[in-house]
Design a protein around this motif. Structure first.
Motif, PDB file in Angstrom:
ATOM      1  N   VAL A  81       3.021  -8.733  -6.700  1.00  0.00           N
ATOM      2  CA  VAL A  81       4.134  -8.685  -5.755  1.00  0.00           C
ATOM      3  C   VAL A  81       4.721 -10.092  -5.633  1.00  0.00           C
ATOM      4  O   VAL A  81       4.247 -10.908  -4.842  1.00  0.00           O
ATOM      5  N   VAL A  95       7.333 -12.811  -4.366  1.00  0.00           N
ATOM      6  CA  VAL A  95       8.200 -12.941  -3.188  1.00  0.00           C
ATOM      7  C   VAL A  95       9.008 -14.224  -3.336  1.00  0.00           C
ATOM      8  O   VAL A  95       8.440 -15.319  -3.335  1.00  0.00           O
ATOM      9  N   ASN A 155       8.622  -5.301  -8.460  1.00  0.00           N
ATOM     10  CA  ASN A 155       8.059  -5.403  -7.111  1.00  0.00           C
ATOM     11  C   ASN A 155       8.542  -6.629  -6.346  1.00  0.00           C
ATOM     12  O   ASN A 155       8.027  -6.924  -5.269  1.00  0.00           O
ATOM     13  N   LEU A 197      10.323  -9.127  -3.949  1.00  0.00           N
ATOM     14  CA  LEU A 197      10.977  -9.121  -2.638  1.00  0.00           C
ATOM     15  C   LEU A 197      11.690 -10.452  -2.493  1.00  0.00           C
ATOM     16  O   LEU A 197      11.130 -11.500  -2.817  1.00  0.00           O
ATOM     17  N   ILE A 254       6.779  -9.198   4.421  1.00  0.00           N
ATOM     18  CA  ILE A 254       6.051  -9.139   3.145  1.00  0.00           C
ATOM     19  C   ILE A 254       5.000  -8.042   3.187  1.00  0.00           C
ATOM     20  O   ILE A 254       4.851  -7.263   2.237  1.00  0.00           O
ATOM     21  N   GLU A 308       4.980  -5.311   4.959  1.00  0.00           N
ATOM     22  CA  GLU A 308       5.651  -4.013   4.888  1.00  0.00           C
ATOM     23  C   GLU A 308       6.084  -3.698   3.454  1.00  0.00           C
ATOM     24  O   GLU A 308       5.960  -2.561   2.992  1.00  0.00           O
ATOM     25  N   HIS A 309       6.551  -4.712   2.745  1.00  0.00           N
ATOM     26  CA  HIS A 309       6.952  -4.523   1.350  1.00  0.00           C
ATOM     27  C   HIS A 309       5.743  -4.161   0.487  1.00  0.00           C
ATOM     28  O   HIS A 309       5.822  -3.254  -0.354  1.00  0.00           O
ATOM     29  N   LYS A 319       4.784  -0.619   1.002  1.00  0.00           N
ATOM     30  CA  LYS A 319       5.739   0.261   0.299  1.00  0.00           C
ATOM     31  C   LYS A 319       5.418   0.307  -1.191  1.00  0.00           C
ATOM     32  O   LYS A 319       5.379   1.382  -1.793  1.00  0.00           O
TER      33      LYS A 319
END
Length: 177
Positions: free
Chosen positions: A98, A100, A146, A148, A164, A166-167, A170
């Motif tokens: 993930v 970011v 993925n 963000l 972050i 919450e992402h 998801k």
């Protein structure tokens, strides 16, 4: 399967501060770029604004790779938050990556970089370099599905960490669906 969160942003954006807030929310260990770089950088007599010696990043890169190899070998299912490039650490053990991207207004970034506490942690305090970087370069985009993107200019580290988390939930939900 572990989660590898990689915080990407210019110096001063708050990667470590956000990582600290986020680590408790997602039960993850932090691997900060300065925890990896500083054993080498502490050998130098730098003031935080002078250019680093040519070739120094080769040495920090070797140390960083050793840390990433150890994570892959001994903690493949653990969750980690990185403030350094760690794509291979996610791919090598089938972890969920993930990325970011943390964006920040040029003036606010310059203000953050000028904080004298950064020097104690061997972080750059060069405001001119910070402004120059903001004007001529963009924050790296890994082009990963993925990813963000968050503008943290006005956001608190806590609110950023919540966004972050919450992402991540998801992304994990999408994977299990």
């Amino acid at each position: 399967m572990g989660v590898r969160i990689v915080l990407i942003g210019f110096p001063g954006v708050g990667k470590l501060t956000i990582a600290k807030e986020l680590s408790a929310m997602v039960s993850a260990k932090i691997v900060d770029n300065h925890w990896v770089n500083n054993p080498i950088l502490r050998l130098l007599d730098e003031d935080g604004t002078a250019p680093l010696p040519k070739g120094i990043w080769e040495f920090t890169g070797r140390f960083r790779q050793t840390v990433l190899d150890a994570i892959t070998a001994y903690a493949p299912s653990a969750n980690f938050i990185f403030t350094l490039p760690a794509w291979r650490a996610a791919e090598a053990c089938d972890a969920v990556l993930v990325p970011v991207r943390l964006l920040c207004d040029e003036e606010d970034l310059a203000r953050r970089v000028s904080n004298p506490e950064r020097r104690q942690r061997l972080k750059s305090t060069d405001v001119a370099a910070s402004r120059d970087r903001s004007r001529r370069a963009g924050v790296f985009d890994p082009l990963h599905p993925n990813t963000l993107v968050l503008d943290v200019t006005s956001a608190s580290p806590g609110k950023t960490a919540i966004a972050i988390r919450e992402h991540i939930l998801k992304v994990l939900g999408d994977l299990s669906a």
